[in-house]
Design an enzyme around this catalytic site. Structure first.
Site, PDB file in Angstrom:
ATOM      1  N   CYS A 112       7.566  12.723   2.387  1.00  0.00           N
ATOM      2  CA  CYS A 112       6.631  13.027   1.297  1.00  0.00           C
ATOM      3  C   CYS A 112       5.647  14.083   1.810  1.00  0.00           C
ATOM      4  O   CYS A 112       4.944  13.860   2.796  1.00  0.00           O
ATOM      5  CB  CYS A 112       5.899  11.764   0.856  1.00  0.00           C
ATOM      6  SG  CYS A 112       7.014  10.433   0.386  1.00  0.00           S
ATOM      7  N   CYS A 141       7.226   7.304   9.855  1.00  0.00           N
ATOM      8  CA  CYS A 141       7.999   7.100   8.626  1.00  0.00           C
ATOM      9  C   CYS A 141       9.180   8.056   8.622  1.00  0.00           C
ATOM     10  O   CYS A 141       9.072   9.181   9.097  1.00  0.00           O
ATOM     11  CB  CYS A 141       7.122   7.359   7.399  1.00  0.00           C
ATOM     12  SG  CYS A 141       7.898   6.884   5.834  1.00  0.00           S
ATOM     13  N   CYS A 169       1.789  13.297   2.434  1.00  0.00           N
ATOM     14  CA  CYS A 169       1.387  12.097   3.173  1.00  0.00           C
ATOM     15  C   CYS A 169       1.280  12.382   4.670  1.00  0.00           C
ATOM     16  O   CYS A 169       2.188  12.960   5.266  1.00  0.00           O
ATOM     17  CB  CYS A 169       2.404  10.985   2.928  1.00  0.00           C
ATOM     18  SG  CYS A 169       2.036   9.472   3.829  1.00  0.00           S
ATOM     19  N   GLU A 172      -1.415   1.636  12.120  1.00  0.00           N
ATOM     20  CA  GLU A 172      -2.741   1.362  11.569  1.00  0.00           C
ATOM     21  C   GLU A 172      -2.644   0.356  10.433  1.00  0.00           C
ATOM     22  O   GLU A 172      -1.639   0.284   9.736  1.00  0.00           O
ATOM     23  CB  GLU A 172      -3.372   2.677  11.078  1.00  0.00           C
ATOM     24  CG  GLU A 172      -3.686   3.587  12.256  1.00  0.00           C
ATOM     25  CD  GLU A 172      -4.183   4.971  11.870  1.00  0.00           C
ATOM     26  OE1 GLU A 172      -4.919   5.557  12.675  1.00  0.00           O
ATOM     27  OE2 GLU A 172      -3.830   5.476  10.795  1.00  0.00           O
ATOM     28  N   CYS A 182      -5.225   5.828   1.418  1.00  0.00           N
ATOM     29  CA  CYS A 182      -3.776   5.996   1.217  1.00  0.00           C
ATOM     30  C   CYS A 182      -3.308   7.356   1.718  1.00  0.00           C
ATOM     31  O   CYS A 182      -3.885   8.374   1.362  1.00  0.00           O
ATOM     32  CB  CYS A 182      -3.439   5.963  -0.266  1.00  0.00           C
ATOM     33  SG  CYS A 182      -3.207   4.345  -0.909  1.00  0.00           S
ATOM     34  N   CYS A 199      -4.009  -3.855   3.886  1.00  0.00           N
ATOM     35  CA  CYS A 199      -2.985  -2.831   3.706  1.00  0.00           C
ATOM     36  C   CYS A 199      -2.260  -2.720   5.044  1.00  0.00           C
ATOM     37  O   CYS A 199      -2.863  -2.332   6.047  1.00  0.00           O
ATOM     38  CB  CYS A 199      -3.654  -1.514   3.318  1.00  0.00           C
ATOM     39  SG  CYS A 199      -2.504  -0.146   3.205  1.00  0.00           S
TER      40      CYS A 199
END
Ligand code: SAH
Length: 347
Positions: A119, A115, A122, A95, A340, A108
């Site tokens: 975290c 990933c 997230c 995205e 975010c 962004c």
């Protein structure tokens, strides 16, 4: 020649493109023309390359493919933010987000599919890392958002942040290659001063970037300046003690003369105590920086709840008292899960 035997032309350097034409008995400047079509004008088809003869376009068609991304879905938020689902040539999806403000348009962009970090707060981390993006896949996200900026806001893209999916320093070489194309004279000609790479903090790589003389800005996702707390919310940090991170950011400043932006989320019961604030002040005194307090966007994790305005103000006050620059970043695009930490291919 079948499609599978064709090479992706965008894996070739400008020199290699020139070499290809020379080998075929053509003039080397043809390679420069193709390079410009690919990296300045963002051509996706050889037929778009109108200053090349049909014969040359056919020659290229025979040897190469142009693997490009496709925007498979576009959603627009009430606040104007646009989220793109980007389908890659192997059908994987990442995205990217366009964030408009009165004066700027910021892209962004993602650097990995999923990933590899963990975290806890997230949404992307839940996907695991599937693969790194190639330089052209990163570049294409920028081209696409630049086009959307012109179409919907009547102006060019002004800024780029590597705050989409993935950890850019875990795909360093490809991110650097993409930034080279984005900033190149024959590429998009964007100033590196308008590009920010956000990392969760890999000290060795921060030092490498400083040594490589990169010209873009650096943001660090700190979220806690107490090792024990940070490890709880970002478990991979157990491998990276805060002292090493401080040292690498000091090194970054010495080499580049640029300060680091410390990104900081504040949650109830996690980092809302006085000792958390004092630790951030101590950290910020050691590292030339400014602090950017971000608002937490909920991702269905009960543990994480955004701290209230009183707690946020306590942070701002103590930072200001210590003359550490601090800003609060407003969340954008929440209604379409474009904010975010919310990028996770929900549909
Ligand atoms: N891996 C890089 C870049 C991607 S995340 C990094 O960690 O910096 C971009 C920013 O969004 C980081 O500061 C990250 O900590 C923050 N973030 C992650 N999840 C979030 C959430 N749910 N709400 C708000 N910010 C979040």
């Amino acid at each position: 020649m079948s499609t599978t035997e064709k090479r992706d032309i965008r894996a070739l350097s400008q020199q290699e493109l020139r070499g290809f034409f020379v080998e075929k008995g053509e003039k080397p400047f043809r390679g420069d023309q193709v390079f410009e079509w690919l990296w300045h004008k963002g051509a996706h088809h050889f037929d778009d390359m109108t200053n090349l003869s049909l014969a040359l376009r056919t020659l290229l068609e025979e040897h190469f493919s142009i693997n490009h991304i496709a925007i498979s879905r576009m959603q627009q938020s009430k606040d104007g933010t646009i989220k793109n689902a980007v389908t890659l040539h192997d059908d994987m999806i990442v995205e990217s987000v366009l964030i408009p403000t009165p004066k700027r348009t910021t892209a962004c962009v993602s650097s990995q599919v999923g990933c590899s970090l963990n975290c806890q707060f997230c949404a992307t981390a839940k996907l695991k890392r599937m693969r790194n993006l190639n330089p052209d896949e990163i570049f294409d996200q920028v081209i696409a958002i630049n086009q959307q900026s012109q179409k919907y806001f009547g102006r060019k893209l002004s800024n780029i942040v590597f705050m989409g999916m993935g950890e850019p320093l875990m795909n360093y070489n490809n991110v650097i290659k993409a930034i080279d194309k984005i900033t190149a004279e024959k590429g998009l000609q964007m100033s590196p001063k308008r590009i920010t790479l956000s990392t969760s903090g890999i000290p060795k790589m921060i030092k490498k970037m400083a040594d490589d003389g990169v010209k873009f800005n650096l943001a660090l996702s700190l979220h806690s300046a107490i090792q024990e707390v940070r490890e709880k919310i970002m478990p991979f940090c157990s491998k990276f003690p805060l002292e090493d991170l401080i040292e690498s950011l000091q090194y970054w400043f010495e080499k580049t003369g640029r300060i680091t932006t410390l990104e900081y989320l504040i949650w109830k019961g996690i980092n809302d105590r006085e000792e958390d604030r004092n630790a951030l002040v101590d950290f910020a005194k050691k590292v030339p920086c400014k602090v950017n307090i971000i608002t937490y966007n909920s991702i269905d994790e009960d543990r994480f709840v955004q701290a209230g305005p009183v707690t946020v103000k306590a942070y701002v006050d103590i930072l200001e008292k210590n003359r550490i620059p601090v800003t609060i970043r407003r969340s954008r695009g929440e209604d379409i899960d474009a904010a975010c930490g919310q990028l996770a291919n929900k549909f």
